[in-house]
Enzyme design. Structure first.
Site, PDB file in Angstrom:
ATOM      1  N   ASN A  66       1.142   4.784   6.928  1.00  6.74           N
ATOM      2  CA  ASN A  66       0.771   3.523   6.365  1.00  6.74           C
ATOM      3  C   ASN A  66       1.732   2.263   7.004  1.00  6.74           C
ATOM      4  O   ASN A  66       1.169   1.217   7.106  1.00  6.74           O
ATOM      5  CB  ASN A  66       1.017   3.468   4.941  1.00  6.74           C
ATOM      6  CG  ASN A  66       0.968   2.108   4.447  1.00  6.74           C
ATOM      7  OD1 ASN A  66      -0.106   1.561   4.141  1.00  6.74           O
ATOM      8  ND2 ASN A  66       2.355   1.439   4.164  1.00  6.74           N
TER       9      ASN A  66
ATOM     10  N   ASP B 254      12.829   3.391  12.021  1.00 11.31           N
ATOM     11  CA  ASP B 254      11.643   2.878  12.773  1.00 11.31           C
ATOM     12  C   ASP B 254      10.716   4.066  12.767  1.00 11.31           C
ATOM     13  O   ASP B 254      10.940   4.780  13.380  1.00 11.31           O
ATOM     14  CB  ASP B 254      12.217   2.209  13.861  1.00 11.31           C
ATOM     15  CG  ASP B 254      11.028   1.546  14.637  1.00 11.31           C
ATOM     16  OD1 ASP B 254       9.740   1.739  14.516  1.00 11.31           O
ATOM     17  OD2 ASP B 254      11.228   0.769  15.598  1.00 11.31           O
TER      18      ASP B 254
ATOM     19  N   TYR C 205      -3.694  -5.922  16.637  1.00  8.47           N
ATOM     20  CA  TYR C 205      -3.932  -5.128  15.562  1.00  8.47           C
ATOM     21  C   TYR C 205      -5.141  -4.579  15.434  1.00  8.47           C
ATOM     22  O   TYR C 205      -5.267  -3.264  15.228  1.00  8.47           O
ATOM     23  CB  TYR C 205      -3.969  -6.175  14.266  1.00  8.47           C
ATOM     24  CG  TYR C 205      -3.913  -5.592  12.857  1.00  8.47           C
ATOM     25  CD1 TYR C 205      -2.845  -4.918  12.297  1.00  8.47           C
ATOM     26  CD2 TYR C 205      -5.013  -5.670  12.222  1.00  8.47           C
ATOM     27  CE1 TYR C 205      -3.062  -4.397  11.271  1.00  8.47           C
ATOM     28  CE2 TYR C 205      -5.067  -5.009  10.870  1.00  8.47           C
ATOM     29  CZ  TYR C 205      -4.335  -4.420  10.448  1.00  8.47           C
ATOM     30  OH  TYR C 205      -4.430  -3.810   9.269  1.00  8.47           O
TER      31      TYR C 205
ATOM     32  N   LYS D 272      -5.847  -0.364  15.638  1.00 10.57           N
ATOM     33  CA  LYS D 272      -6.483   0.031  14.517  1.00 10.57           C
ATOM     34  C   LYS D 272      -7.635   0.776  15.042  1.00 10.57           C
ATOM     35  O   LYS D 272      -8.173   2.003  14.581  1.00 10.57           O
ATOM     36  CB  LYS D 272      -6.988  -0.726  13.414  1.00 10.57           C
ATOM     37  CG  LYS D 272      -5.960  -1.466  12.702  1.00 10.57           C
ATOM     38  CD  LYS D 272      -4.943  -0.357  12.039  1.00 10.57           C
ATOM     39  CE  LYS D 272      -3.980  -1.052  11.236  1.00 10.57           C
ATOM     40  NZ  LYS D 272      -2.897   0.040  10.415  1.00 10.57           N
TER      41      LYS D 272
ATOM     42  N   THR E  24      -1.313  -7.656   0.055  1.00 12.07           N
ATOM     43  CA  THR E  24       0.373  -7.160   0.133  1.00 12.07           C
ATOM     44  C   THR E  24       0.863  -8.281   0.859  1.00 12.07           C
ATOM     45  O   THR E  24       0.385  -9.563   1.212  1.00 12.07           O
ATOM     46  CB  THR E  24       0.263  -6.289   0.919  1.00 12.07           C
ATOM     47  OG1 THR E  24      -0.264  -6.219   2.463  1.00 12.07           O
ATOM     48  CG2 THR E  24      -0.656  -5.008   0.466  1.00 12.07           C
TER      49      THR E  24
ATOM     50  N   ASP F 216      10.604   3.849   5.366  1.00  8.55           N
ATOM     51  CA  ASP F 216      10.521   2.329   5.714  1.00  8.55           C
ATOM     52  C   ASP F 216      11.722   2.020   6.264  1.00  8.55           C
ATOM     53  O   ASP F 216      12.777   2.636   6.547  1.00  8.55           O
ATOM     54  CB  ASP F 216      10.476   1.625   4.333  1.00  8.55           C
ATOM     55  CG  ASP F 216       9.592   0.500   4.597  1.00  8.55           C
ATOM     56  OD1 ASP F 216       9.502  -0.093   5.437  1.00  8.55           O
ATOM     57  OD2 ASP F 216       8.645   0.073   3.648  1.00  8.55           O
TER      58      ASP F 216
ATOM     59  N   LEU G 183       0.720  -1.316  -0.088  1.00  4.54           N
ATOM     60  CA  LEU G 183       0.078   0.089   0.068  1.00  4.54           C
ATOM     61  C   LEU G 183       0.815   1.181  -0.026  1.00  4.54           C
ATOM     62  O   LEU G 183       0.576   2.262  -0.782  1.00  4.54           O
ATOM     63  CB  LEU G 183      -0.770  -0.111   1.424  1.00  4.54           C
ATOM     64  CG  LEU G 183      -2.320  -0.757   1.030  1.00  4.54           C
ATOM     65  CD1 LEU G 183      -2.912  -0.690   2.310  1.00  4.54           C
ATOM     66  CD2 LEU G 183      -3.227  -0.066  -0.030  1.00  4.54           C
TER      67      LEU G 183
END
Length: 322
Positions: free
Chosen positions: A93, A66, A165, A169, A199, A40, A21
């Site tokens: 992202n 990081d 996760y 989120k 991905t 990244d 993404l």
């Protein structure tokens, strides 16, 4: 490109830009004219994206590190300032998965996912909003500023194997709304997307793409919404949450009150709750299920599952799990 959609002269930070993404979003922003600071972890991938952008006439610099480290956030902002003279857009992202059931998850698995997703979003948001607030005070009015955060349907569905996760989120969604409400006066518009995309991170959930046809879960189908939310055309969109994939974009409603219970209507002498009045109110509304049939999670939202047949590990209503 229409004037409201062009990002000429705008500078954007994209985290997790080396693959999936993040790469698709970076390429989409560059195609719209934005100058990019790509983040990244150190490696060839993010540099390859920068080379792809500059090879087609765009502008991009790399800031490895990081995303949850404060120093990386400072370096990204400094790179935007030194390379392009400012910052206008942040696309958060970067992410990681450590899937496990809550009863077997280790503290390290919990901490890592919360750190990369939630703290990573916080670091860039904190530094960018402080910069934009200062600019707004200097100019005496709102500035052009956009944040696009990455949430997930995992928090809507209560994804059983992803407690870390899903929690991250959900928190990112709350962070987005808080940022939207507190920073709009400075010109900052913050929105979140819940993307479905095939991905490396989601390969185990989504499997291989279809052969010989368009892949509805390809990351590039998500990028146009991100570019739009970053553009002048999205000046009226703030504090929203979108589910997006393929040719579908759905705007989520905020939580609503389902039912209100009043102690005074359930045997309370003074109108305040007692244990007996709570039982009178809630007992009939939530009857005990059979022993072999536990009750479903009432606060979960499964509406998004019907948006498309391509799922993320849950059964589509009326169809098999994928």
């Amino acid at each position: 490109m229409a004037d409201g959609l062009t990002l000429d002269g705008r500078t954007a930070i994209v985290t997790g830009a080396g693959n999936g993404l993040g790469r698709a979003e970076a390429l989409g922003l560059a195609a719209a004219g934005a100058r990019l600071v790509l983040n990244d972890l150190p490696g060839r991938a993010v540099n390859a994206v920068a080379e792809e952008i500059t090879g087609t006439g765009g502008q991009a610099v790399v800031c490895e590190g990081d995303v949850a480290d404060w120093s990386t956030g400072e370096a990204m902002l400094a790179a935007a300032m030194s390379s392009f003279g400012g910052l206008d857009i942040v696309v958060n992202n970067a992410g990681v998965l450590r899937d496990r059931m809550i009863f077997t998850m280790t503290p390290d698995e919990w901490d890592l996912v919360l750190r990369v997703h939630l703290r990573g979003h916080f670091v860039t948001t904190r530094l960018a909003t402080a910069y934009w607030r200062q600019r707004s005070k200097q100019t005496g009015g709102p500035v052009f500023a956009r944040i696009v955060n990455t949430s997930s349907e995992a928090f809507l569905l209560g994804s059983p194997g992803q407690p870390n996760y899903a929690a991250a989120k959900a928190a990112i969604t709350a962070l987005t709304v808080t940022t939207a409400r507190s920073c709009a006066r400075y010109g900052v518009l913050a929105n979140a997307i819940c993307p479905r995309a095939r991905t490396a991170m989601t390969a185990d959930l989504m499997g291989a793409p279809p052969e010989g046809t368009v892949d509805p879960l390809a990351p590039e189908h998500v990028a146009p919404l991100v570019v739009y939310l970053a553009s002048p055309a999205a000046a009226g969109i703030n504090g929203e949450v979108f589910v997006v994939h393929g040719g579908v974009a759905a705007v989520m409603e905020p939580p609503r009150i389902r039912t209100t219970f009043l102690a005074a209507e359930n045997g309370s002498a003074d109108g305040m709750w007692t244990l007996d009045s709570i039982q009178r109110a809630l007992g009939p509304a939530f009857p005990s299920p059979p022993l072999d049939s536990p009750p479903p999670a009432g606060f979960a939202c499964e509406d998004t599952l019907a948006l498309a047949t391509e799922t993320i590990g849950f059964a589509t209503p009326g169809g098999p799990s994928q």
